[in-house]
Design an enzyme around this catalytic site. Structure first.
Site, mmCIF file in Angstrom:
data_model
loop_
_atom_site.group_PDB
_atom_site.id
_atom_site.type_symbol
_atom_site.label_atom_id
_atom_site.label_comp_id
_atom_site.label_asym_id
_atom_site.label_seq_id
_atom_site.Cartn_x
_atom_site.Cartn_y
_atom_site.Cartn_z
ATOM 1 N N ASN A 11 1.602 -16.716 24.119
ATOM 2 C CA ASN A 11 0.408 -16.618 23.414
ATOM 3 C C ASN A 11 0.130 -15.596 22.532
ATOM 4 O O ASN A 11 -0.604 -15.172 21.537
ATOM 5 C CB ASN A 11 -0.908 -16.119 24.211
ATOM 6 N N ASP A 12 1.364 -15.108 21.942
ATOM 7 C CA ASP A 12 1.800 -14.139 20.789
ATOM 8 C C ASP A 12 1.572 -12.770 21.060
ATOM 9 O O ASP A 12 1.602 -12.007 20.323
ATOM 10 C CB ASP A 12 1.073 -14.601 19.465
ATOM 11 N N HIS A 37 0.229 10.567 2.495
ATOM 12 C CA HIS A 37 -0.046 10.246 1.179
ATOM 13 C C HIS A 37 -1.309 11.388 0.799
ATOM 14 O O HIS A 37 -1.063 11.448 -0.660
ATOM 15 C CB HIS A 37 -0.892 8.729 1.441
ATOM 16 N N ASP A 83 0.509 10.872 -11.159
ATOM 17 C CA ASP A 83 -1.017 11.046 -11.347
ATOM 18 C C ASP A 83 -1.549 12.439 -10.823
ATOM 19 O O ASP A 83 -0.527 13.231 -10.182
ATOM 20 C CB ASP A 83 -1.908 10.010 -10.093
ATOM 21 N N LYS A 132 -4.236 9.128 -14.319
ATOM 22 C CA LYS A 132 -4.297 7.689 -14.100
ATOM 23 C C LYS A 132 -5.317 7.235 -13.287
ATOM 24 O O LYS A 132 -6.235 7.969 -12.934
ATOM 25 C CB LYS A 132 -2.932 7.388 -12.802
#
Length: 314
Positions: free
Chosen positions: A37-38, A130, A169, A192
């Site tokens: 069923n994944d 990030h 940026d 940016k």
């Protein structure tokens, strides 16, 4: 090392093996299977009871598959009575989803942080998030490392007397300034605007770049549209040679080939926080290893030693 257990998901087993080689401890086996069923099932195939467990899994494509695999590994470690479980996440893909900059959108960085804690994470070891505020989305301790020392050690082999570090940026300008201080060179930054995932415009470059050799520094390069746009602005300002550096070399949609084809780009430098398929490699690419710093941080976490003193700016 006593009472330590290191496991890896399927996202980047090569980096996990290299980290374990630095630690002098075996990489313990993990079985991942998929049902009809994944659905995924994960089994940690070594004893975890009252051990200090480290699970190495960067969130790289396929991100959702690797995230679910990581959550299942955390749940398995908690169910196996691990004393403490630390997620070693060299790349946190959802860190880019860190703010509500449009109506009715999710803040994925915070949601995924909550999911990791709910699944059983007691601590996170990450590299070059990030944005700094992502650190605060976690309700558990986070050791946030950077790869600037490794990148700087590489670039110090060159003559930097006429060099400037350029951030694409203003959001990455603080990191670029830190990097420039390590190298002892000036810094500049692009102004940016992003209109879409692959459409950006850099209206100006703040700082002196004319006649200077440039090191472009970004935290990650995915499609490479920002770097290509910056290269155009640098050429307009008659800069000299250009080298491109980042921590996370995602290089999707032919980005590496496009950057490698730029005649004034001498070198593309990244680290091995994410796997880069051999068929993607170009002659200008240089991949630096961060297995040593990650292993040392893991050793210090395990021994209750300071991590911040090891990775603070020189």
């Amino acid at each position: 090392m006593r009472d330590i257990a290191v496991f890896s998901g399927t996202a980047h087993p090569e980096l996990a093996a290299e980290i374990c080689a630095h630690l002098g401890t075996p990489l313990l086996p993990t079985r991942v299977q998929r049902f009809a069923n994944d659905c995924l099932e994960v089994q940690l195939q070594a004893n975890c009871r009252e051990r200090d467990v480290f699970i190495i899994q960067p969130l790289v494509p396929p991100v959702q598959e690797n995230l679910v695999e990581l959550l299942l590994m955390l749940d398995a470690a908690r169910g196996a009575s691990a004393a403490r479980t630390t997620v070693v996440m060299p790349h946190y893909a959802y860190a880019r989803s860190d703010k509500k900059d449009a109506p009715r959108i999710s803040i994925g960085a915070r949601l995924v942080a909550d999911l990791l804690v709910t699944a059983g994470a007691n601590r996170v070891l990450a590299m070059t998030l990030h944005s700094p505020q992502v650190h605060g989305f976690f309700s558990i301790p986070v050791d946030h490392l950077h790869a600037l020392r490794e990148l700087a050690a590489h670039f110090k082999q060159y003559d930097l007397s006429n060099t400037v570090v350029v951030s694409p940026d203003l959001g990455n300008a603080k990191e670029a300034a830190h990097f420039a201080r390590i190298l002892g060179v000036p810094v500049a930054a692009g102004a940016k605007q992003r209109f879409a995932d692959d459409k950006v415009h850099i209206s100006a470059v703040i700082g002196q770049v004319r006649g200077k050799d440039v090191i472009v520094l970004d935290d990650e390069i995915a499609k490479g549209s920002t770097v290509v746009e910056l290269l155009d602005r640098l050429r307009e300002r008659e800069s000299g040679t250009i080298r491109v550096a980042c921590t996370h070399g995602l290089f999707s949609d032919g980005a590496l080939e496009r950057l490698g084809a730029e005649p004034d780009v001498l070198e593309i430098v990244c680290t091995n926080t994410v796997p880069i398929a051999k068929e993607k490699h170009v002659p200008k690419l240089k991949v630096l290893s961060v297995a040593g710093p990650l292993a040392e941080a893991m050793r210090r976490i395990h021994n209750g030693e300071s991590v911040s003193t090891l990775f603070e700016a020189p």
